[in-house]
Design a protein around this motif. Structure first.
Motif, mmCIF file in Angstrom:
data_model
loop_
_atom_site.group_PDB
_atom_site.id
_atom_site.type_symbol
_atom_site.label_atom_id
_atom_site.label_comp_id
_atom_site.label_asym_id
_atom_site.label_seq_id
_atom_site.Cartn_x
_atom_site.Cartn_y
_atom_site.Cartn_z
ATOM 1 N N ASP A 118 0.810 -1.221 0.000
ATOM 2 C CA ASP A 118 0.000 0.000 0.000
ATOM 3 C C ASP A 118 0.841 1.267 0.000
ATOM 4 O OD1 ASP A 118 0.922 -0.605 2.567
ATOM 5 O OD2 ASP A 118 -0.724 0.445 3.551
ATOM 6 N N THR A 119 2.164 1.146 0.164
ATOM 7 C CA THR A 119 3.008 2.345 0.211
ATOM 8 C C THR A 119 4.162 2.320 -0.788
ATOM 9 O OG1 THR A 119 4.348 1.349 1.987
ATOM 10 C CG2 THR A 119 2.503 2.778 2.651
ATOM 11 N N HIS A 120 4.520 1.154 -1.301
ATOM 12 C CA HIS A 120 5.674 1.027 -2.191
ATOM 13 C C HIS A 120 5.281 0.216 -3.432
ATOM 14 C CE1 HIS A 120 7.538 2.121 1.618
ATOM 15 N NE2 HIS A 120 8.641 2.441 0.955
ATOM 16 N N PRO A 121 4.465 0.798 -4.311
ATOM 17 C CA PRO A 121 3.954 0.019 -5.448
ATOM 18 C C PRO A 121 5.021 -0.459 -6.416
ATOM 19 C CG PRO A 121 3.449 2.368 -5.707
ATOM 20 C CD PRO A 121 3.950 2.179 -4.314
ATOM 21 N N LEU A 122 6.156 0.211 -6.469
ATOM 22 C CA LEU A 122 7.205 -0.174 -7.411
ATOM 23 C C LEU A 122 8.100 -1.293 -6.890
ATOM 24 C CD1 LEU A 122 8.358 3.356 -8.643
ATOM 25 C CD2 LEU A 122 6.894 1.751 -9.875
ATOM 26 N N THR A 123 8.283 -1.366 -5.576
ATOM 27 C CA THR A 123 9.335 -2.239 -5.051
ATOM 28 C C THR A 123 8.882 -3.231 -3.994
ATOM 29 O OG1 THR A 123 9.965 -0.611 -3.346
ATOM 30 C CG2 THR A 123 11.071 -0.454 -5.500
ATOM 31 N N TRP A 124 7.598 -3.252 -3.612
ATOM 32 C CA TRP A 124 7.210 -4.112 -2.482
ATOM 33 C C TRP A 124 7.412 -5.589 -2.781
ATOM 34 C CZ3 TRP A 124 3.258 -7.789 -2.364
ATOM 35 C CH2 TRP A 124 2.328 -7.756 -3.401
ATOM 36 N N ARG A 125 7.407 -5.962 -4.057
ATOM 37 C CA ARG A 125 7.584 -7.373 -4.405
ATOM 38 C C ARG A 125 9.052 -7.792 -4.443
ATOM 39 N NH1 ARG A 125 3.774 -5.258 -8.040
ATOM 40 N NH2 ARG A 125 1.706 -6.240 -8.017
ATOM 41 N N LEU A 126 9.980 -6.852 -4.457
ATOM 42 C CA LEU A 126 11.391 -7.187 -4.595
ATOM 43 C C LEU A 126 11.883 -8.010 -3.415
ATOM 44 C CD1 LEU A 126 12.968 -3.870 -5.956
ATOM 45 C CD2 LEU A 126 12.175 -5.862 -7.234
ATOM 46 N N ARG A 127 12.844 -8.854 -3.686
ATOM 47 C CA ARG A 127 13.419 -9.730 -2.662
ATOM 48 C C ARG A 127 14.642 -9.076 -2.032
ATOM 49 N NH1 ARG A 127 12.782 -15.583 -4.415
ATOM 50 N NH2 ARG A 127 14.835 -15.802 -3.488
ATOM 51 N N ASP A 128 14.864 -9.355 -0.760
ATOM 52 C CA ASP A 128 16.040 -8.823 -0.074
ATOM 53 C C ASP A 128 17.339 -9.381 -0.637
ATOM 54 O OD1 ASP A 128 14.785 -7.058 1.599
ATOM 55 O OD2 ASP A 128 14.739 -8.386 3.344
ATOM 56 N N ASP A 129 17.288 -10.588 -1.220
ATOM 57 C CA ASP A 129 18.514 -11.170 -1.749
ATOM 58 C C ASP A 129 18.844 -10.666 -3.157
ATOM 59 O OD1 ASP A 129 16.663 -12.477 -3.331
ATOM 60 O OD2 ASP A 129 17.062 -14.478 -2.516
ATOM 61 N N GLY A 130 17.974 -9.810 -3.724
ATOM 62 C CA GLY A 130 18.249 -9.226 -5.023
ATOM 63 C C GLY A 130 17.980 -10.133 -6.200
ATOM 64 N N GLU A 131 17.462 -11.339 -5.953
ATOM 65 C CA GLU A 131 17.176 -12.244 -7.053
ATOM 66 C C GLU A 131 15.914 -11.806 -7.803
ATOM 67 O OE1 GLU A 131 19.056 -14.842 -8.200
ATOM 68 O OE2 GLU A 131 20.504 -13.957 -6.806
ATOM 69 N N THR A 132 15.800 -12.216 -9.037
ATOM 70 C CA THR A 132 14.676 -11.821 -9.877
ATOM 71 C C THR A 132 13.360 -12.443 -9.377
ATOM 72 O OG1 THR A 132 16.131 -11.665 -11.792
ATOM 73 C CG2 THR A 132 13.770 -11.826 -12.231
ATOM 74 N N VAL A 133 12.308 -11.640 -9.396
ATOM 75 C CA VAL A 133 10.962 -12.132 -9.103
ATOM 76 C C VAL A 133 10.388 -12.674 -10.413
ATOM 77 C CG1 VAL A 133 8.646 -11.524 -8.304
ATOM 78 C CG2 VAL A 133 10.664 -10.451 -7.253
ATOM 79 N N TRP A 134 10.390 -14.001 -10.568
ATOM 80 C CA TRP A 134 9.878 -14.628 -11.782
ATOM 81 C C TRP A 134 8.371 -14.804 -11.694
ATOM 82 C CZ3 TRP A 134 13.110 -14.023 -15.482
ATOM 83 C CH2 TRP A 134 14.485 -14.114 -15.265
ATOM 84 N N LEU A 135 7.773 -15.350 -12.726
ATOM 85 C CA LEU A 135 6.318 -15.315 -12.890
ATOM 86 C C LEU A 135 5.561 -15.958 -11.733
ATOM 87 C CD1 LEU A 135 3.900 -14.567 -14.623
ATOM 88 C CD2 LEU A 135 4.150 -16.757 -15.804
ATOM 89 N N ASP A 136 5.945 -17.144 -11.289
ATOM 90 C CA ASP A 136 5.184 -17.811 -10.233
ATOM 91 C C ASP A 136 5.116 -16.954 -8.975
ATOM 92 O OD1 ASP A 136 4.701 -19.964 -11.864
ATOM 93 O OD2 ASP A 136 6.305 -21.212 -11.035
ATOM 94 N N GLU A 137 6.249 -16.411 -8.580
ATOM 95 C CA GLU A 137 6.265 -15.553 -7.389
ATOM 96 C C GLU A 137 5.500 -14.263 -7.642
ATOM 97 O OE1 GLU A 137 9.479 -13.355 -4.360
ATOM 98 O OE2 GLU A 137 10.192 -14.657 -5.987
ATOM 99 N N TYR A 138 5.634 -13.718 -8.844
ATOM 100 C CA TYR A 138 4.931 -12.475 -9.178
ATOM 101 C C TYR A 138 3.420 -12.655 -9.111
ATOM 102 C CZ TYR A 138 3.920 -8.111 -11.675
ATOM 103 O OH TYR A 138 3.451 -6.855 -12.026
ATOM 104 N N LEU A 139 2.936 -13.792 -9.604
ATOM 105 C CA LEU A 139 1.500 -14.051 -9.549
ATOM 106 C C LEU A 139 1.010 -14.192 -8.112
ATOM 107 C CD1 LEU A 139 1.124 -16.577 -12.520
ATOM 108 C CD2 LEU A 139 0.381 -14.188 -12.457
ATOM 109 N N ARG A 140 1.845 -14.766 -7.247
ATOM 110 C CA ARG A 140 1.467 -14.880 -5.832
ATOM 111 C C ARG A 140 1.385 -13.512 -5.160
ATOM 112 N NH1 ARG A 140 5.334 -19.105 -5.946
ATOM 113 N NH2 ARG A 140 6.816 -17.822 -4.750
ATOM 114 N N LYS A 141 2.037 -12.533 -5.758
ATOM 115 C CA LYS A 141 2.053 -11.177 -5.195
ATOM 116 C C LYS A 141 1.192 -10.228 -6.043
ATOM 117 C CE LYS A 141 6.656 -11.712 -3.124
ATOM 118 N NZ LYS A 141 8.082 -11.254 -3.127
#
Length: 460
Positions: free
Chosen positions: A28-51
């Protein structure tokens, strides 16, 4: 068997990192980056759909009203994040469509070559599906049948990630024919550039995409009327397009509220800092956040250095002083101080750095990257470099600084074919205004026959 190339993200010199932990970044506050991972790895489709990935596309296509997408963008006041700050919704509303008008193109400007800027690669390399989702919405609103991501050629990692993500989206039915059963067709290709800064100008980008020399085009017609291959085309920056899903999913009032009472500009912004600071990197913050807060998040100046000046958004913005750090960094406020918000990534200048040497370095870049299409840029910028080289070595002549003033004025807005020369002139004009004494120290000769020797070929 050849060894695999390690990811650029493993390099200690890699600056395109979000320096906010997942616990700070919320949907609700970080629409661009809330899905990003702390380890810097890419958010691929399966994880993106869960989010909640592609939920905005599902919503827009089910409602079946492309004009509602444009209206939401206008009401949210999403301004272009590539540097110009023009209303994205207004730009989309000017695209020709309907009747016998052919379907056109949605082009993402990912040619991130502005010195000191590294925000778009974060989104492309770690969250590519957000960009794809934004492009689908933009294409739906503008009746585009095909999309191109015009990518900086050096962004090898971005190209690898984007191509894999596009394949994922196509295999899952989010790209291609009849997206989500809506009857809407749209697909995307990655086009890597050949390494020219001028391709950041949208019509030069279109010329390059068509296989032509990357010169800017005359306007009108604007790309929305006649762009790539003569069809209506919309060009938007990576970060701009990544803002679209949040607006469509949560509404324009929510988006406007993200910036609070800091500014009339809505949403958040990827701000960043480079230069001699403790923690160079990126943060998603409300639009209108002050330079002081951003510099504080970067840990301040490294090795107890003192801040002399700073660029608010890349090399083509004007220098500001330490007393300007408390200004809200939005498009209009920074503009009133004689600079531009640009890309919103600060470049800090320590007190011991020579402004003459710094400007010589910047103007060499701008002179080299000129497409040569118009006289003030093609001829004026190399002369600027020649004068700065003389001043840097203490060999300047009386009148050289006044000539620099004139060259900067001659490259101002409205006097050249595109914004390249005005972008080169703005840091020079503000450096001369704030630090004129440093340039004066380079004058050691009386006025002679003003630099009759030709500009050295190959030095600019």
């Amino acid at each position: 068997m050849s060894q695999s190339i390690p990811s650029q993200r493993q390099s200690h010199q890699y600056r395109s990192r979000i320096l906010q932990p997942e616990t700070e970044r919320r949907a609700d506050t970080h629409p661009l980056t809330w899905r990003l991972r702390d380890d810097g790895e890419t958010v691929w489709l399966d994880e993106y759909l869960r989010k909640d990935g592609y939920q905005s596309v599902r919503k827009a296509l089910s409602e079946g009203d492309p004009q509602a997408v444009i209206a939401a963008m206008k009401e949210a006041n999403v301004r272009g994040r590539g540097g110009a700050g023009f209303s994205a919704g207004l730009k989309w509303s000017l695209t020709l469509q309907g009747g016998d008008m052919p379907r056109g193109y949605l082009i993402c400007n990912a040619d991130e070559m502005e010195p000191g800027t590294f925000k778009d690669r974060l989104l492309m390399e770690q969250q590519p599906h957000l960009l794809i989702e934004g492009m689908i919405l933009g294409a739906y609103a503008n009746n585009s049948f095909y999309g191109y991501i015009f990518l900086r050629g050096e962004y090898v990692e971005s190209a690898r990630v984007l191509n894999r993500a596009i394949d994922e989206a196509r295999d899952a039915g989010w790209l291609g024919q009849d997206i989500n059963g809506s009857g809407f067709d749209f697909d995307i290709a990655v086009h890597t550039g050949a390494g020219r800064y001028i391709c950041g100008e949208e019509t030069a980008l279109i010329n390059s995409l068509e296989g032509k020399r990357a010169n800017p085009r005359a306007k009108p017609p604007f790309p929305g009327q006649s762009g790539a291959w003569g069809k209506p085309s919309v060009v938007n920056n990576v970060e701009t397009l990544c803002n679209v899903p949040g607006v469509i999913l949560n509404g324009d009032d929510w988006y406007q509220g993200l910036s609070g009472d800091r500014t009339d500009d809505g949403g958040t912004k990827l701000y960043g800092v480079s230069g001699p600071v403790v923690k160079p990197g990126l943060w998603e913050l409300p639009m209108g956040t002050t330079g002081a807060e951003i510099l504080d998040r970067a840990g301040g100046m490294r090795d107890n250095r003192q801040l002399k000046a700073w660029l608010p958004g890349g090399a083509s913005t004007g220098f500001l002083l330490p007393e300007h750090l408390d200004l809200p960094l939005d498009f209009d406020t920074v503009g009133k101080e004689g600079s531009r918000l640009g890309t919103g990534l600060l470049t800090v200048v320590p007190r011991e750095m020579s402004m003459v040497a710094l400007m010589r370095n910047l103007e060499e870049f701008f002179a080299r990257e000129s497409c040569g299409w118009c006289t003030p840029c093609r001829d004026g910028l190399p002369w600027t470099v020649k004068l700065l080289q003389a001043l840097e070595h203490g060999q300047g002549e009386e009148g050289d600084i006044e000539l620099l003033d004139k060259l900067a004025a001659d490259c101002g807005p409205g006097l050249t074919f595109c914004a390249h020369a005005p972008g080169a002139a703005m840091p020079l004009e503000t450096a001369l205004r704030h630090f004129r004494h440093e340039f004066e120290q380079g004058v050691s000769k009386p006025r002679g026959k003003a630099h009759e020797d030709p500009i050295p070929v190959g030095q600019v």
